[in-house]
Design an enzyme around this catalytic site. Structure first.
Site: not given
Ligand code: NAD
Length: 495
Positions: A174, A228, A231, A249, A283
């Site tokens: 996804k 994030g 999440t 990650e 990131c």
């Protein structure tokens, strides 16, 4: 719209949730409309992956043959390099040059795991007993739910797909609902390369509905997520219900430490790239610049001058140095951080708002922004802004530099700039971050583990550890000459 890939076929979403417009962040125009899958589609995709794992041949296919498929995908990625780089630019706003680097990186990752998969047949344990053979073998974990963010759509997904396939798993992918295009392309290349039916499945849609349904599904064995922190916490909690393997990650608040003896021009140049490549939506962005006090003022002035000179524009224009942010919502979030930083006393040195060029007015642009006089209690120093904003703090000596650099909940990456090798080695050793660059910023290698300390995540991608994330280790103990052991006293009956 036949844009979900389930059980070896491109299919429409079964639910009627309507489509989702994919926007070009350069001008907010609609690039295309894609399906919004629902829980039934997720169930179909996971069930196909389950069947392919339990009844199909992929898990038992020799690693060398799985490697051949990965090598074929690498070839196809290079064949379509320009198309994919353009697609990534249109979808994310990043420059073509960055898009090309992403495709090349992903190609190398597929090649790396193609070779690694069949170079490791497990190991034999020395039992000291010639009548016993003890072996450790690696087996695929099973059905993997792979969920990726919007900043490096192709790259982050490929860092999961390549090792997951190499290890013999089946999977449901996804991409972020904001940037699905290159993942759809990747799946079509996997199909062209001959991936067996059901091994790779693709669903599109938002996180709360589609992503969560994947994570919760009973037939999923492993969840690998890049995104994030907030999440990531939810995903970990959901996965805990099924005691699933989880790899996370997450974000970063990455220190870029510059000592006074570093080459000034090079350090400024890299500080700009660290903070502003892809408008800071990276990131591992060097969003916390930590500069030694003796060069601080001069460094900040030069950084501000050069940040003001960065050319914003359409990522497809080869002269553009920095594209827009991914969405209007995300830009609004970054703007709130800028306002708050000013309210908290940070000194604005460059940027701080939207560009004035009329041709950029429809896009989600923000000028590269430099804040000086920053302190560790400021919100933008502590939280991940994920935009073109760099905060500058000053330090006096090595101990203070290390203290500041480690003063974060995150621990993804960091850099140290100095010509003194003993200082750089000491600081690199002391930093609690998953990657430390010395006199460089941003490079990563397929062979080298990537991941975070602290709240930057759990597990590693890339390198041999990145393959292990997708493998179970099984111990096979073979007693070659079994005979009664007589642990218990009752002897067998005579005759
Ligand atoms: P996000 O967490 O909002 O979304 C990431 C993905 O998770 C998307 O596909 C989204 O649809 C899905 N998702 C959202 N809610 C979900 C839920 N409840 N259940 C299941 N899936 C859900 O992140 P983002 O805004 O897309 O990406 C930016 C973040 O990603 C930043 O924090 C950045 O630091 C991080 N990131 C980390 C790395 C790394 O290597 N550590 C790399 C790239 C990005």
């Amino acid at each position: 719209m036949r844009d979900l890939y389930i059980d070896g076929a491109w299919v429409e979403a079964t639910t009627t949730r309507g489509g989702r417009a994919v926007l070009n962040p350069y001008d907010a125009s609609t690039v295309t409309t894609v399906s919004e899958a629902g829980p039934d589609d997720v169930d179909a995709a996971v069930s196909a992956a389950r069947r392919a794992f339990d009844e199909g041949s992929w898990a038992a296919t020799p690693a060398r043959e799985r490697g051949d498929l990965l090598r074929k995908v690498a070839e196809l990625l290079q064949r379509d390099r320009e198309h994919i780089a353009r697609q990534e630019s249109i979808d994310t706003g990043k420059t073509l040059a960055e898009g090309r680097i992403d495709v090349d990186d992903v190609t190398n990752v597929f090649r790396y795991y193609a070779n690694l998969a069949d170079s490791d047949a497990g190991r034999v344990v020395d039992t000291g007993d010639p009548g016993v053979v003890s072996r450790i073998v690696h087996e695929p974990v099973g059905v993997c739910a792979l969920i990726a963010p919007w900043n490096y759509p192709l790259l982050q997904m490929s860092w999961k797909v390549a090792p997951a396939l190499a290890a013999g798993n089946t999977m449901v992918l996804k991409p972020s609902e904001l940037t699905p295009l290159t993942t759809m392309t990747l799946v079509s290349l996997l199909e062209e390369a001959g991936v067996p039916r059901g091994v790779v499945n693709l669903v599109l849609g938002d996180g709360a509905t589609v992503g969560a349904a994947m994570v919760r599904h009973d037939d999923v064995d492993l969840v690998s997520f890049t995104g994030g922190l907030a999440t990531g916490k939810k995903i970990m909690a959901m996965a805990a219900e099924g005691v699933k393997r989880v790899a996370l990650e997450l974000g970063g608040k990455n220190p870029n430490v510059v000592f006074a003896d570093a080459d000034f021009d090079t350090a400024v140049d890299y500080a700009l790239a660290a903070a502003f490549v892809h408008s800071g939506q990276v990131c591992s962005a060097g969003a916390r610049l930590i500069v030694q006090d003796t060069i601080h003022d001069e460094f900040v002035a030069e950084l501000g001058r050069r940040a003001d000179a960065i050319r914003l524009g359409n990522g497809l224009d080869e002269t553009t140095e920095c594209g827009p942010l991914v969405s209007a919502e995300h830009r609004a979030k970054v703007e709130r951080y800028i306002e708050r930083s000013i309210a908290e006393g940070a000194r604005l040195v460059a940027g701080g708002g939207r560009p004035s060029e009329p041709e950029l007015a429809n896009g989600f642009f923000l000028r590269p922004t430099v804040f000086a006089d920053c302190t560790r209690d400021m919100t933008a120093v502590r939280e991940e802004v994920f935009g073109p904003v760099v905060t500058v703090e000053r330090f006096h000596d090595e101990a203070e530099a290390i203290r500041l650099a480690n003063d974060t909940d995150y621990g993804l990456a960091g850099a140290v700039w100095t010509n003194d090798a003993s200082v750089s080695q000491r600081v690199a050793g002391a930093l609690r971050h998953g990657t430390v660059w010395i006199n460089d910023y941003h490079p990563y290698l397929p062979q080298a583990e990537w991941g975070g300390f602290g709240k930057s995540g759990i597990g590693r991608e890339l390198g041999p550890t990145g393959l292990d994330e997708y493998r179970e280790a099984k111990h096979i103990y073979h007693n070659i000459n079994p005979a009664p052991m007589r642990w218990f006293s009752g002897a067998p009956k005579e005759g």
